[in-house]
Design a protein around this motif. Structure first.
Motif, PDB file in Angstrom:
ATOM      1  N   ASP A  46      22.699 -52.028   6.181  1.00 31.11           N
ATOM      2  CA  ASP A  46      22.397 -51.369   4.914  1.00 31.11           C
ATOM      3  C   ASP A  46      21.097 -50.566   4.933  1.00 31.11           C
ATOM      4  O   ASP A  46      20.613 -50.155   3.879  1.00 31.11           O
ATOM      5  N   ARG A  77      25.501 -47.380   4.175  1.00 27.16           N
ATOM      6  CA  ARG A  77      25.878 -47.424   2.775  1.00 27.16           C
ATOM      7  C   ARG A  77      26.287 -46.008   2.368  1.00 27.16           C
ATOM      8  O   ARG A  77      25.618 -45.047   2.733  1.00 27.16           O
ATOM      9  N   HIS A 132      16.305 -47.242   2.094  1.00 32.50           N
ATOM     10  CA  HIS A 132      16.987 -46.763   3.305  1.00 32.50           C
ATOM     11  C   HIS A 132      15.997 -45.947   4.139  1.00 32.50           C
ATOM     12  O   HIS A 132      15.668 -44.816   3.765  1.00 32.50           O
TER      13      HIS A 132
END
Length: 432
Positions: A46, A77, A132
């Motif tokens: 993720d 993701r 991220h």
């Protein structure tokens, strides 16, 4: 020159793309990616975000092929403006979680997302990508405009700057009845606003990747940014190339104005040679009226039927200016030569017989004119060029654009960009 070379017109080295040389064949990251990919990119689960404009059953072109390959490569993701795929049985996204924008909840948002063109820049900027460290976008309109922080690396794979906002704006407006009416000035103002945002958002991206040298030149023209060229993946393994050639020619693709299928139909009306047109779209009725006795419109065909047609046709005929052009590479994978307009992204994939017969995979014509195309078709027919272009050579050329090649080049670029990004962040001077 290797297909992943840098397009470097001027103004010094790009801080993330690695100077003017690009990824060379001897690049250690590229070699390592081919041998042991997990050691090149090893992000926790993720930690990678993959952003695409929209997931739709009606969008199944080259951009979607790139997204599928990136999904396999990165296990990210997923983010998009709208998602019409994850709940559709049989879709490659079935059961996946896709974070979407507020456009998903608007009337006709999923089916007709383009209706909300003026809202899409705002919508993509609302996607929350915090957390991220690596953000990868697949962009032909607004996906590259996502907002990221100074501790995030953003790599954008660009299929094209939006044509209708830049160099082809007037062409699109001339063909739009809406733009010719009372709303014309407002539509032009909206496109002016989109151009400003498009240029601004391109400056926020750390690394731009173009799908062809043609797209790299358009990126430079529109955004004054340099880019790395990595061609999109083509599923060449689908096609069988050892079949005997039949006597018909094939035109394949969506029947929309910029594909210039009308030019192909008119040329075959003049040559009186058999042409099959596979595909559907808003131009179909007009093309049906235009078609002469040797031209047959087949409508939409299944993937298996397309593979069979490409495996048997004498040549694929292509008259549009493409950013890259998947269908010509698929034709070569099936052993079929290509007759095409010698402009755009096809210059990266097709080798012209007039330039070098020993390496040729097709024949170019130089102007989008029915007479010129008809002359090229007659030359191809009279010289029996399909017998001079070995199917094995065409297949080998097509394999330069395989999914495996795309994986290796993209992974090497991401690995090198990540190393440079980390190094650059550590060298940023701090305020006293």
């Amino acid at each position: 020159m290797a297909s992943h070379c840098m397009y470097a017109p001027a103004y010094g080295p790009d801080p993330w793309a690695g100077g003017a040389t690009g990824l060379g064949r001897g690049d250690p990251a590229l070699r390592l990616a081919a041998v042991c990919p997990q050691r090149v990119l090893s992000f926790p689960p993720d930690s990678v975000a993959l952003v695409h404009e929209w997931f739709s059953p009606w969008a199944t072109g080259g951009a979607e092929a790139v997204v599928r390959e990136l999904d396999q490569l990165l296990a990210p993701r997923l983010y998009a403006l709208v998602d019409g795929e994850s709940r559709r049985p049989g879709s490659w996204l079935a059961g996946r979680s896709v974070t979407t924008s507020f456009v998903q909840r608007l009337p006709w948002g999923v089916r007709r997302v383009q209706l909300y063109l003026s809202l899409l820049p705002l919508a993509v900027e609302q996607l929350d990508l915090s957390g991220h460290p690596l953000v990868v976008s697949s962009s032909h309109l607004v996906a590259k405009g996502v907002l990221t922080g100074p501790d995030q690396l953003h790599v954008s794979y660009v299929h094209s700057p939006p044509r209708y906002a830049w160099d082809q704006m007037n062409v699109y407006l001339r063909r739009s009845a809406l733009a010719r009416g009372p709303l014309g000035p407002w539509i032009r103002w909206q496109l002016h606003q989109l151009r400003q945002w498009d240029h601004l958002s391109a400056q926020r991206v750390d690394v731009l990747v173009a799908n062809s040298r043609f797209t790299a030149r358009r990126i430079w023209r529109c955004w004054r940014r340099r880019s790395v060229v990595i061609h999109p993946p083509v599923a060449v393994e689908r096609f069988h190339w050892r079949q005997p050639r039949s006597d018909f020619y094939l035109c394949l693709g969506r029947l929309v104005a910029y594909k210039r299928v009308d030019l192909v139909v008119e040329a075959f009306n003049r040559c009186r040679l058999p042409l099959l047109v596979a595909g559907d779209g808003p131009e179909r009725k007009r093309l049906q009226r235009q078609a002469g006795p040797t031209v047959r419109l087949l409508g939409r065909r299944s993937a298996h039927q397309v593979e069979d047609l490409l495996g048997r046709c004498r040549a694929l005929v292509h008259a549009g200016v493409e950013d890259f052009g998947i269908a010509p590479v698929e034709a070569m994978a099936a052993g079929a030569p290509v007759i095409a307009l010698g402009q755009g992204g096809l210059l990266d994939s097709v080798r012209c017989h007039r330039q070098d017969p020993a390496t040729a995979t097709g024949l170019f014509f130089d102007r989008p004119c029915p007479r010129v195309l008809a002359e090229a078709i007659r030359h191809f027919e009279d010289q029996r060029l399909w017998r001079q272009l070995p199917a094995e050579r065409l297949r080998q050329q097509a394999e330069r654009f395989s999914g495996q090649r795309f994986h290796g080049r993209m992974e090497a670029l991401l690995a090198r960009s990540w190393r440079r990004f980390q190094g650059a962040c550590s060298r940023i001077p701090q305020a006293p």
